[in-house]
Design a protein around this motif. Structure first.
Motif: not given
Length: 180
Positions: A110-111, A159
């Motif tokens: 995601k980043r 995650t």
């Protein structure tokens, strides 16, 4: 905002020497098979801006790898008017990574890794226009990553999000300084 900060620093500090650009490479990073270059632009006698870039595009073995593209831009304040001597810095951290080690593979999701910190460094002149530079930084980083089992096409394990505080910069670099 960065442009405003740089313009303010340039206005406050008289430039008594010609602009300089240093090109460096971090020796310990090469030991970890990470290619790197660090251009540093000297604005005046006191302030400079360094933009180290790190890149490792390959796997070391089937079960060990450090694939990374990272940067740690840094604004430096020098205690002497020359490019040699002590300096202090404020840096940011940004990294995209894929690390295989042990039972897992870790990959940003995601980043990228985001962080920042402070540093201290010292530059020695080793020959005309050549320098040996040492730097140590401490800071924090926010990571969001997925863990996969470290097997070919390994399944996703989970995650995770974590926050790191500690040493985030170690550099022993050799560099060349150019008048521009």
């Amino acid at each position: 905002m960065i442009n405003l900060l740089l313009a303010t620093m340039l206005a406050l500090q008289p430039n008594t020497s010609p602009p300089m650009l240093a090109l460096r490479t971090n020796i310990p990073a090469w030991g970890a098979t990470v290619m790197n270059v660090e251009p540093e632009l000297y604005f005046n006698d006191k302030f400079s801006f360094a933009l180290p870039l790190y890149w490792c595009p390959w796997f070391i073995t089937e079960s060990k790898a450090l694939r990374v593209f990272a940067s740690q831009p840094e604004l430096r304040f020098r205690l002497s008017p020359s490019p040699f001597g002590h300096h202090f810095g404020l840096h940011g951290s940004l990294a995209w990574y894929n690390l295989k080690f042990g039972h897992y593979r870790y990959q940003d999701v995601k980043r990228p890794l985001l962080g920042g910190g402070i540093s201290y460094g010292y530059s020695l002149s080793i020959a005309p226009n050549w320098s040996l530079d040492f730097s140590l930084g401490v800071g924090c980083a926010s990571l969001c990553y997925e863990r996969f089992y470290n097997t070919p096409n390994g399944a996703k394990a989970d995650t995770r999000k974590t926050f790191y505080w500690g040493i985030d910069q170690i550099s022993i670099s050799i560099g060349y300084i150019l008048d521009i």
